[in-house]
Design an enzyme around this catalytic site. Structure first.
Site, mmCIF file in Angstrom:
data_model
loop_
_atom_site.group_PDB
_atom_site.id
_atom_site.type_symbol
_atom_site.label_atom_id
_atom_site.label_comp_id
_atom_site.label_asym_id
_atom_site.label_seq_id
_atom_site.Cartn_x
_atom_site.Cartn_y
_atom_site.Cartn_z
ATOM 1 N N GLN A 66 19.711 -23.058 -8.577
ATOM 2 C CA GLN A 66 18.288 -22.805 -8.836
ATOM 3 C C GLN A 66 17.779 -23.436 -10.140
ATOM 4 O O GLN A 66 16.613 -23.815 -10.244
ATOM 5 C CB GLN A 66 18.022 -21.295 -8.854
ATOM 6 N N HIS B 44 37.586 -15.515 -22.003
ATOM 7 C CA HIS B 44 39.053 -15.489 -21.946
ATOM 8 C C HIS B 44 39.452 -16.148 -20.632
ATOM 9 O O HIS B 44 38.897 -15.801 -19.587
ATOM 10 C CB HIS B 44 39.608 -14.075 -21.821
ATOM 11 N N TYR C 229 37.130 -12.888 -31.093
ATOM 12 C CA TYR C 229 38.151 -13.941 -31.026
ATOM 13 C C TYR C 229 37.524 -15.294 -31.321
ATOM 14 O O TYR C 229 36.305 -15.456 -31.254
ATOM 15 C CB TYR C 229 38.837 -13.958 -29.643
ATOM 16 N N ALA D 120 34.893 -14.003 -14.102
ATOM 17 C CA ALA D 120 34.961 -15.406 -13.701
ATOM 18 C C ALA D 120 36.323 -15.702 -13.077
ATOM 19 O O ALA D 120 36.424 -16.472 -12.114
ATOM 20 C CB ALA D 120 34.719 -16.307 -14.902
HETATM 21 P P1 FAD Z 1 27.464 -16.858 -12.158
HETATM 22 O O1 FAD Z 1 28.382 -17.537 -13.106
HETATM 23 O O2 FAD Z 1 26.481 -15.869 -12.646
HETATM 24 O O3 FAD Z 1 26.698 -18.019 -11.369
HETATM 25 C C1 FAD Z 1 25.689 -17.761 -10.426
HETATM 26 C C2 FAD Z 1 24.871 -19.048 -10.276
HETATM 27 O O4 FAD Z 1 23.992 -18.911 -9.142
HETATM 28 C C3 FAD Z 1 23.971 -19.346 -11.482
HETATM 29 O O5 FAD Z 1 24.140 -20.689 -11.875
HETATM 30 C C4 FAD Z 1 22.561 -19.066 -10.971
HETATM 31 O O6 FAD Z 1 21.584 -19.844 -11.604
HETATM 32 C C5 FAD Z 1 22.714 -19.413 -9.491
HETATM 33 N N1 FAD Z 1 21.741 -18.738 -8.599
HETATM 34 C C6 FAD Z 1 21.373 -17.439 -8.624
HETATM 35 N N2 FAD Z 1 20.487 -17.185 -7.641
HETATM 36 C C7 FAD Z 1 20.293 -18.373 -6.980
HETATM 37 C C8 FAD Z 1 19.485 -18.756 -5.848
HETATM 38 N N3 FAD Z 1 18.696 -17.866 -5.204
HETATM 39 N N4 FAD Z 1 19.529 -20.046 -5.425
HETATM 40 C C9 FAD Z 1 20.337 -20.955 -6.052
HETATM 41 N N5 FAD Z 1 21.109 -20.642 -7.146
HETATM 42 C C10 FAD Z 1 21.096 -19.360 -7.577
HETATM 43 N N6 FAD Z 1 34.690 -13.308 -17.061
HETATM 44 C C11 FAD Z 1 35.928 -13.790 -17.352
HETATM 45 O O7 FAD Z 1 36.668 -14.209 -16.431
HETATM 46 N N7 FAD Z 1 36.390 -13.801 -18.661
HETATM 47 C C12 FAD Z 1 35.629 -13.337 -19.708
HETATM 48 O O8 FAD Z 1 36.065 -13.373 -20.860
HETATM 49 C C13 FAD Z 1 34.322 -12.819 -19.424
HETATM 50 N N8 FAD Z 1 33.545 -12.322 -20.419
HETATM 51 C C14 FAD Z 1 32.326 -11.793 -20.122
HETATM 52 C C15 FAD Z 1 31.571 -11.216 -21.151
HETATM 53 C C16 FAD Z 1 30.336 -10.632 -20.876
HETATM 54 C C17 FAD Z 1 29.569 -9.938 -21.976
HETATM 55 C C18 FAD Z 1 29.823 -10.676 -19.541
HETATM 56 C C19 FAD Z 1 28.469 -10.069 -19.216
HETATM 57 C C20 FAD Z 1 30.577 -11.249 -18.507
HETATM 58 C C21 FAD Z 1 31.830 -11.800 -18.786
HETATM 59 N N9 FAD Z 1 32.629 -12.354 -17.778
HETATM 60 C C22 FAD Z 1 33.875 -12.829 -18.060
HETATM 61 C C23 FAD Z 1 32.169 -12.346 -16.376
HETATM 62 C C24 FAD Z 1 31.720 -13.697 -15.874
HETATM 63 O O9 FAD Z 1 30.768 -14.270 -16.730
HETATM 64 C C25 FAD Z 1 31.110 -13.575 -14.472
HETATM 65 O O10 FAD Z 1 31.853 -12.675 -13.698
HETATM 66 C C26 FAD Z 1 31.120 -14.942 -13.793
HETATM 67 O O11 FAD Z 1 30.216 -15.815 -14.439
HETATM 68 C C27 FAD Z 1 30.755 -14.830 -12.317
HETATM 69 O O12 FAD Z 1 30.698 -16.122 -11.745
HETATM 70 P P2 FAD Z 1 29.767 -16.393 -10.492
HETATM 71 O O13 FAD Z 1 29.917 -17.826 -10.170
HETATM 72 O O14 FAD Z 1 30.039 -15.375 -9.441
HETATM 73 O O15 FAD Z 1 28.287 -16.093 -11.017
#
Ligand code: FAD
Length: 375
Positions: A32, A44, A210, A302
């Site tokens: 998006q 991490h 960290y 992640a």
């Molecule tokens: P996201 O990375 O959120 O990606 C979703 C994507 O979809 C985005 O690019 C968005 O723009 C896109 N999107 C959304 N809706 C639409 C749509 N309708 N059409 C097209 N595109 C769309 N995880 C770890 O493994 N290690 C860590 O140390 C860690 N630390 C964290 C610290 C904090 C404070 C937080 C809040 C989270 C942390 N996480 C960590 C968790 C991690 O960031 C997420 O779980 C991870 O990013 C999930 O990946 P994802 O691809 O499912 O979603």
């Protein structure tokens, strides 16, 4: 044949696209945003996910940029006394088969996107609707355009539109906790051990810090505290340092020094959802935060999304029928992700000495996927 469509090019979607592309699949990622922001936060990368990133071929670049912490040390928030310490560094590789790395989140995302063939990510494509027509799925975007794909992978994060198409609108719930996040530029004034990940614990709040960069001494921290509600429409707002310092007034000097040194601070709500039973329908499947968002207390959000991508690839490679592959993928992943969600919700991970092998030693590239449905 049309490309497999991945909705969302975040950490899970990008990693899944690389894995599929490297295995010979044609993939299109519909994202998006018009461009990705190099977010200034740390992440991490535990051995279970480093193993997959090594398979992709980006582990060395990440290690060159990030830090291999010597330990994960748990301390008391009020007294700074050590509760326990898990040795990492070289021991992580010996024990769990891959290193434990801390690195900039933007660095990880950039490496994943760069590992894709140019043109794989279609930017400014916000999915608004899906129509499974049996042999193919039609995707509809906010700009009025459409695309067709043999199958769709919803990697669109916490507020997933793909999930909404499958399960109806249902907002994630606020967990009752917010997190302040900041990156401190290198500064001798902060008395922290940059060789370690340190987590300071109290009953209902914590601070974790960290280093994420081997060349600078930048230090990243997250400070989590209870909050009654999240009333902002945005997913984060600027943080107020005095408000944070009030919430951590009873902390030891080391933590107060760290929090006081923050200049630019953001405040985030922590959301969650209960484990989802149905991860797919027909030619549509979910992965990552779209199906199992979790509190960040195990640093596995992640990692679980990227593990999902690896199992998805392996199930697609093992099955001729997409529906069957998606069914085996979900069955392969539900138990593990539900357990990680539950432990993350407790915020107890590594608070006291424990064996983390069930998380760190999991090998998504080799573990047997769940068997197929009895026919
Ligand atoms: P996201 O990375 O959120 O990606 C979703 C994507 O979809 C985005 O690019 C968005 O723009 C896109 N999107 C959304 N809706 C639409 C749509 N309708 N059409 C097209 N595109 C769309 N995880 C770890 O493994 N290690 C860590 O140390 C860690 N630390 C964290 C610290 C904090 C404070 C937080 C809040 C989270 C942390 N996480 C960590 C968790 C991690 O960031 C997420 O779980 C991870 O990013 C999930 O990946 P994802 O691809 O499912 O979603």
């Amino acid at each position: 044949m049309n490309s497999i469509a991945i909705v969302g090019g975040g950490l899970g979607g990008a990693a899944t696209a690389v894995l599929l592309q490297q295995a010979g699949y044609s993939v299109a990622v519909f994202e998006q945003t018009p461009r990705f922001d190099p977010a200034g936060a740390g992440i991490h990368l535990t051995p279970n996910v480093m193993r997959i990133l090594a398979h992709i071929g980006i582990a060395d670049a990440l290690v060159a940029s990030g830090r291999l912490p010597a330990s994960f040390t748990s301390r008391d928030l009020a007294s700074n006394s050590v509760r326990c310490a898990l040795s990492l560094g070289e021991r992580a590789e010996e024990r769990y088969g891959a290193p434990y790395l801390t690195v900039g989140r933007g660095v990880l995302h950039r490496e994943l996107i760069n590992a894709l063939r140019p043109g794989t990510v279609r930017y400014s494509k916000r999915l608004v609707g899906l129509d499974d027509r049996g042999g193919a799925v039609q995707l509809r975007f906010a700009d009025g355009s459409t695309a067709e794909a043999p199958c769709v992978i919803g990697a669109d994060g916490l507020g997933s539109q793909v999930r909404e198409v499958m399960h109806g609108a249902e907002r994630p719930s606020f967990s009752g906790q917010i997190a302040y996040r900041a990156v401190l530029p290198a500064s001798g004034r902060v008395a922290v051990d940059r060789q370690c990940i340190t987590k300071w614990w109290a009953d209902d709040r914590f601070v974790i810090g960290y280093s994420t960069d081997s060349r600078t001494d930048d230090y990243y921290f997250v400070a989590g505290a209870p909050a009654e509600a999240w009333t902002h429409p945005q997913s984060w707002v600027d943080g107020d340092r005095d408000e944070m310092l009030d919430a951590f007034a009873d902390s030891c000097e080391e933590v107060l020094g760290l929090l006081n040194a923050s200049q630019s601070l953001t405040k985030w709500p922590l959301f969650e959802r209960p484990p989802l039973q149905q991860w797919g329908r027909g030619r549509i499947a979910l992965l990552g935060d779209a199906c199992h968002p979790m509190r960040p207390h195990m640093a596995q959000g992640a990692a679980m999304a990227i593990e999902d991508g690896a199992l998805l690839l392996r199930c697609l490679a093992a099955e001729d029928e997409i529906e069957e592959a998606f069914w085996r993928y979900a069955e392969s992943r539900k138990q593990r992700t539900a357990r990680v969600q539950a432990v993350s919700a407790e915020n107890s991970w590594l608070k006291d000495a424990e064996d983390p092998s069930w998380v760190f030693s999991y090998d998504a590239m080799r573990i047997d996927p769940a068997p197929g449905r009895p026919r």
